[in-house]
Scaffold this active site. Structure first.
Site, PDB file in Angstrom:
ATOM      1  CD  GLN A  14      31.387  28.292  33.073  1.00  0.00           C
ATOM      2  OE1 GLN A  14      32.358  28.176  32.505  1.00  0.00           O
ATOM      3  NE2 GLN A  14      31.004  29.443  33.701  1.00  0.00           N
ATOM      4  CB  SER A  95      30.221  23.065  28.022  1.00  0.00           C
ATOM      5  OG  SER A  95      31.259  24.182  27.783  1.00  0.00           O
ATOM      6  CG  LEU A  96      32.962  22.126  33.464  1.00  0.00           C
ATOM      7  CD1 LEU A  96      34.287  22.386  33.808  1.00  0.00           C
ATOM      8  CD2 LEU A  96      32.156  23.086  34.835  1.00  0.00           C
ATOM      9  NE  ARG A 120      37.136  24.108  29.006  1.00  0.00           N
ATOM     10  CZ  ARG A 120      35.776  24.248  29.115  1.00  0.00           C
ATOM     11  NH1 ARG A 120      35.248  24.727  30.256  1.00  0.00           N
ATOM     12  NH2 ARG A 120      34.997  24.289  27.917  1.00  0.00           N
ATOM     13  CG  HIS A 204      30.775  26.235  23.402  1.00  0.00           C
ATOM     14  ND1 HIS A 204      31.957  25.265  23.673  1.00  0.00           N
ATOM     15  CD2 HIS A 204      30.367  26.264  24.907  1.00  0.00           C
ATOM     16  CE1 HIS A 204      31.778  24.692  24.917  1.00  0.00           C
ATOM     17  NE2 HIS A 204      30.783  25.374  25.456  1.00  0.00           N
ATOM     18  CD  GLN A 253      34.136  21.492  25.670  1.00  0.00           C
ATOM     19  OE1 GLN A 253      34.629  22.448  26.334  1.00  0.00           O
ATOM     20  NE2 GLN A 253      33.456  20.412  26.123  1.00  0.00           N
TER      21      GLN A 253
END
Length: 319
Positions: A14, A95-96, A120, A204, A253
């Site tokens: 993102q 991340s994503l 998510r 996170h 994560q």
């Protein structure tokens, strides 16, 4: 492939989205709109229209940003493979982006991943109502110093390092008040820059525990297959083959930091010499250059850069 050349792919998360992204690639490669059409059928709304026309306030809603970026990365991967691009020996995603990596590595189906990352995003937004949490970027301080500042700024709330992006670039996340205290403390400590980020979800960090619990149930409905290409996971900088371990890494994560510096260092240690950023923009290329200048980076988010990458890797790596 020549013995002294090793290729890896990385996938952005993102922050790399923008209204109008993928336009140039879509004009030349049918795989882009075909992939977005596939995602739209799964999601129940026109994702391509949102990506092309916005508004950006809607594209930036976490539950829509995530499938939009996943679809962008997967469509680029499909173009790369359709054009006979070299298969990388390793992958990672920020991340994503880890979901994009797992799709392209053959572990997740695209259909499952689109639905999964949409949920998510919803879990993340619901876990922390808008205004309660924040994220901030701190530039120019060591990891140790930023971690210490977060401990001092918490004062009974949560604030912690969320993304170890590059040397001297760390993103923190937590309760808005605690993040603001940390930002002020970082400025006083001599940070080159210390600024709140325009995000509504404090990714996170421990505030995502509720999202992780909901996601843990959701991911059990998804099948993970054997990886065709190794993927380095954000949470512990390791490669996994066990299905349960991969699912647990994706759950963890959500509330643990992205260890991007160590991920790129691990790639370098394994002999990676070239990295392609497979997604909109060049954010990861910039971070990689600050982590290890020996690694050559290329983005493929427009026809010219894609063709340059295909040409360069075919001429330099394929022997």
């Amino acid at each position: 492939m020549a013995n002294n050349k090793q290729l890896a792919f990385v996938f952005p998360g993102q922050g790399s989205q923008s209204v109008g992204m993928m336009t140039a690639l879509a004009a030349k490669y049918p795989a882009v709109q075909a992939t977005y059409a596939e995602a739209s059928r799964i999601l129940g709304y026109d994702l391509w229209d949102l990506v092309q026309n916005g508004p950006d306030t809607e594209l930036n809603i976490t539950a829509k940003t995530q499938p939009a970026l996943l679809t962008a990365s997967v469509s680029m991967w499909r173009i790369w493979m359709n054009c006979g691009g070299l298969v990388p020996v390793q992958m990672a995603g920020h991340s994503l982006g880890e979901y994009s990596a797992l799709v392209c590595a053959g572990a997740l189906t695209f259909a499952d991943a689109v639905s999964l990352v949409s949920d998510r995003g919803s879990y993340m937004q619901v876990a922390v109502p808008e205004g309660i949490g924040s994220m901030a970027a701190i530039l120019g301080l060591t990891e140790v110093k930023v971690i210490d500042i977060c401990k001092q700024a918490a004062q009974g709330q949560i604030v912690a390092a969320a993304n170890f992006n590059s040397s001297g670039q760390i993103v923190i996340a937590g309760h808005t008040e605690a993040v603001k205290r940390a930002v002020d403390a970082a400025k006083q400590a001599g940070a080159k820059r210390s600024v709140l980020l325009p995000v509504s979800v404090p990714s996170h960090c421990e505030l995502m525990q509720e999202a992780a619990r909901n996601f843990a149930k959701r991911i059990e409905t998804v099948m993970i297959s054997s990886l065709q290409i190794p993927v380095i996971h954000n949470v512990d900088v390791s490669q996994k083959t066990d299905t349960k371990a991969i699912k647990q890494a994706l759950v963890d994560q959500l509330y643990k930091p992205v260890r991007w510096v160590e991920t790129i260092q691990a790639m370098a240690a394994k002999g990676i010499t070239h990295i392609v950023e497979c997604g909109p923009g060049k954010v990861l290329c910039g971070l990689i250059k600050r982590i290890d200048r020996q690694i050559q980076t290329l983005s493929i988010d427009n026809p010219m850069s894609l063709e340059k990458a295909l040409s360069e890797f075919n001429s330099e790596i394929a022997k």
